[in-house]
Design an enzyme around this catalytic site. Structure first.
Site, PDB file in Angstrom:
ATOM      1  N   GLU A 132       1.027  -1.152  -0.035  1.00 59.17           N
ATOM      2  CA  GLU A 132      -0.087   0.112  -0.054  1.00 59.17           C
ATOM      3  C   GLU A 132       0.892   1.104   0.039  1.00 59.17           C
ATOM      4  O   GLU A 132       1.826   1.516   0.786  1.00 59.17           O
ATOM      5  CB  GLU A 132      -1.093   0.003   1.424  1.00 59.17           C
ATOM      6  CG  GLU A 132      -1.604   1.230   1.325  1.00 59.17           C
ATOM      7  CD  GLU A 132      -2.582   1.276   2.812  1.00 59.17           C
ATOM      8  OE1 GLU A 132      -3.395   1.885   2.899  1.00 59.17           O
ATOM      9  OE2 GLU A 132      -2.034   0.309   3.599  1.00 59.17           O
TER      10      GLU A 132
ATOM     11  N   LYS B  27      -9.739   2.646  -3.233  1.00 52.59           N
ATOM     12  CA  LYS B  27     -10.148   2.198  -2.147  1.00 52.59           C
ATOM     13  C   LYS B  27     -11.773   2.554  -1.646  1.00 52.59           C
ATOM     14  O   LYS B  27     -12.079   3.626  -1.830  1.00 52.59           O
ATOM     15  CB  LYS B  27      -9.385   2.443  -1.073  1.00 52.59           C
ATOM     16  CG  LYS B  27      -9.530   1.555   0.253  1.00 52.59           C
ATOM     17  CD  LYS B  27      -8.418   1.908   1.486  1.00 52.59           C
ATOM     18  CE  LYS B  27      -8.558   0.943   2.803  1.00 52.59           C
ATOM     19  NZ  LYS B  27      -7.677   1.246   3.964  1.00 52.59           N
TER      20      LYS B  27
ATOM     21  N   CYS C 252      -5.489  -2.948   2.392  1.00 50.91           N
ATOM     22  CA  CYS C 252      -5.300  -3.017   3.698  1.00 50.91           C
ATOM     23  C   CYS C 252      -6.661  -3.462   4.482  1.00 50.91           C
ATOM     24  O   CYS C 252      -7.060  -4.603   4.367  1.00 50.91           O
ATOM     25  CB  CYS C 252      -4.755  -1.691   4.111  1.00 50.91           C
ATOM     26  SG  CYS C 252      -4.132  -1.580   6.001  1.00 50.91           S
TER      27      CYS C 252
END
Length: 442
Positions: A271, A326, A380
Site C-alpha cells: 500500500e 479504495k 489494507c
C-alpha cells in the site's frame, strides 16, 4: 451454657449468608457467586483466554500448535458463561485493550501521543459495555446467542472483533456455525459438572471434539501464475518525506527488476509503495508501463483528482494502467465516521488540517484480470471486510502499510482475520506489506 448455644446459633446463621469463597467450587457450580473479587478475576482470565490465540501466533509463529488455541478457546468460552455482570464488563474491557491497544499508535506521527490513553479508555468502555449486555441475563441461551451474533456489531464501523476468529488456529473450523455448536457443547458440559456428573462430562467433552467441524487445511490449488509478494521496511515518519522519495522509487524499481529476472508473472508492492500522486507523474508511469511488458505490476499509491485524494491500487500490465480506488476506509484512520462539522473540527484540531480520503460510490469490489484469471483487489482494511468476500473470490490481492502500528500485534491480528475469511470463502490471498510480513494464504 445458654450463651454458648446462642453463639453457635449466631455463627450458624452467619454461615448461611457467607458467600462461597472457593473459586474452583464456584466455577463448577452454575454461576459465579456475587463476589466482586471473583467477578473481576474471572473477567480478566476470560479476556486473557479469548485473546491468547493472537499472542500465541505472534510469539510462537510456526510453533503455535492447534492444541494451544483449542485449550484456551475452551477455557475462555467456559468462563464466559460464568461471568457476573461486573465480570462481563471487565472481560469486555480487557478484550478491547488486548485486541486493540495498538489503534492509538498512529497518534505518534501527529504529535498527539498524549491521547493514546484516551483511546484505551474508549475501547475498554465500549467493549466492556457490549459484554455487559451480552451477559445481562444468566440464561445460557441468551448468552450463547449474544456471543454468536456479536461479530455483526461494528462500533464506529470497525469490524475487527470477530469472536469466531478465536478458533482460526484451533482444531475446529472458524465459522459462526462451529462457534454455535462449540458454545452449545460447553453449556451441556457445564450443566453436567453442576450435577457432579464428572465422568459423563468428560465423555461429552471428548464427543464434542468429534462432533465439531474440523479445521482442515485448505485445498492447495496449483496456481499457473508465478506471483511474488513483497515486504518493505520504510518507517512511517520517513516514507512521506520528499528527500526520501528518490530512494523509495529506486528501491521499488530494484524489486521489480529482481522479480523480472526471477521470471515472476506478477509482482505485488505494498500500500502506497509510491508515496505520491502517481497519476500525476507521467515519467514514472511511462517507466512502470515499460516494465509491465515483462511482468504485471500491482502497487499502492495516491490517486488525485482535482482536490480529492484516493488511497488506490495501480495495475500495470502489457503497457496499460488501471486505477482502483479504495472503497472502505479505516474509521478514524482514513475517515472520521462522525457528522461533517465534527470530522472537520477533529481533523483541524488534532491532525493539522489533514483531509479524509475520498471514496467513489460503488458497491462492487475492485477486481482485475491477469492472464485470464480474476483477482479481487483489497487495500489494507478492505482485506478484512465481508464485502470483499461476498462473491467468494478464488484469488484476492491485498496490500497494506502497517508501519503506523509497529511494534504491536496488529499485523498478527490482521493475518488471522484474513485467514478466517480465506477459510470461510476458500479464497487464496496474496498479501504484500510495508513493515510487516508478506504472505500467501493458504
Amino acid at each position: 451454657m445458654e450463651s454458648k448455644n446462642k453463639k453457635n446459633n449466631k455463627d450458624s446463621k452467619n454461615s448461611l449468608h457467607k458467600p462461597n469463597t472457593n473459586i474452583l467450587e464456584s466455577l463448577l457450580s452454575n454461576t459465579i457467586p456475587p463476589n466482586r473479587f471473583y467477578g473481576i478475576l474471572v473477567g480478566i482470565l476470560c479476556a486473557v483466554f479469548l485473546s491468547a490465540f493472537i499472542y500465541l501466533e505472534c510469539f510462537l509463529d510456526e510453533k503455535n500448535f492447534p492444541l494451544y488455541s483449542t485449550i484456551f478457546a475452551f477455557l475462555g468460552f467456559f468462563l464466559y458463561f460464568k461471568l457476573p455482570r461486573l465480570g462481563a464488563f471487565i472481560c469486555g474491557g480487557c478484550i478491547g485493550i488486548l485486541w486493540f491497544y495498538w489503534v492509538g499508535f498512529s497518534f505518534r506521527f501527529y504529535g498527539i501521543t498524549y491521547l493514546m490513553p484516551l483511546v484505551w479508555v474508549v475501547f475498554f468502555v465500549v467493549y466492556g459495555a457490549l459484554f455487559y449486555v451480552f451477559c445481562f441475563f444468566k440464561n445460557p441461551v441468551y448468552r450463547l446467542s449474544s456471543l454468536v451474533l456479536s461479530s455483526f456489531i461494528h462500533p464506529f464501523g470497525f469490524n475487527w472483533f470477530i469472536i469466531e476468529s478465536v478458533l482460526v488456529k484451533s482444531y475446529f473450523f472458524p465459522s459462526k456455525f462451529t462457534l454455535f455448536l462449540f458454545l452449545f457443547g460447553i453449556v451441556i458440559f457445564s450443566t453436567l459438572l453442576t450435577q457432579k456428573l464428572y465422568k459423563t462430562s468428560l465423555v461429552w467433552l471428548v464427543l464434542i471434539c468429534f462432533i465439531l467441524p474440523a479445521n482442515s487445511q485448505m485445498q492447495q490449488v496449483e496456481q499457473p501464475l508465478k506471483i511474488k509478494t513483497t515486504r518493505t521496511e520504510i518507517p512511517q515518519d520517513l516514507r512521506w518525506q520528499s528527500e526520501q522519495l528518490h530512494t523509495i522509487i529506486a528501491q521499488n524499481h530494484k524489486i521489480i527488476l529482481e522479480a523480472i529476472q526471477a521470471n515472476y508473472d506478477v509482482i505485488i508492492l505494498p500500500e502506497t509503495a509510491f508515496p505520491l500522486s502517481l497519476n500525476l507523474q507521467p515519467q514514472l508511469i511511462h517507466t512502470l508501463k515499460s516494465l509491465s511488458q515483462d511482468i504485471t505490476i500491482i502497487t499502492g499509491a495516491i490517486h488525485q483528482e482535482n482536490n480529492h485524494f484516493f488511497n488506490s491500487a495501480y495495475v500495470f500490465t502489457k503497457g496499460d494502467m488501471q486505477i482502483f480506488d479504495k472503497h472502505i476506509l479505516v474509521p478514524f484512520g482514513e475517515t472520521i465516521p462522525l457528522p461533517r462539522f465534527l470530522a472537520t473540527w477533529i481533523n483541524n484540531f488534532f491532525f493539522n488540517g489533514a483531509e479524509d480520503f475520498s471514496i467513489k460510490d460503488s458497491t462492487t469490489p475492485n477486481f482485475t484480470w491477469i492472464n485470464g484469471q480474476r483477482f479481487q483487489i483489497a487495500i489494507c482494511y478492505e482485506a478484512t471486510r465481508d464485502e470483499l468476500y461476498a462473491n467468494s473470490p478464488k484469488n484476492l490481492i491485498a496490500i497494506s502499510n502497517n508501519a503506523w502500528f509497529i511494534p504491536s500485534i496488529e499485523p498478527t491480528l490482521q493475518k488471522l482475520l484474513m485467514l478466517y475469511f480465506a477459510k470461510n470463502h476458500n479464497t487464496r490471498i496474496y498479501h504484500s506489506s510495508n513493515a510487516s510480513p508478506n504472505f500467501t494464504l493458504p
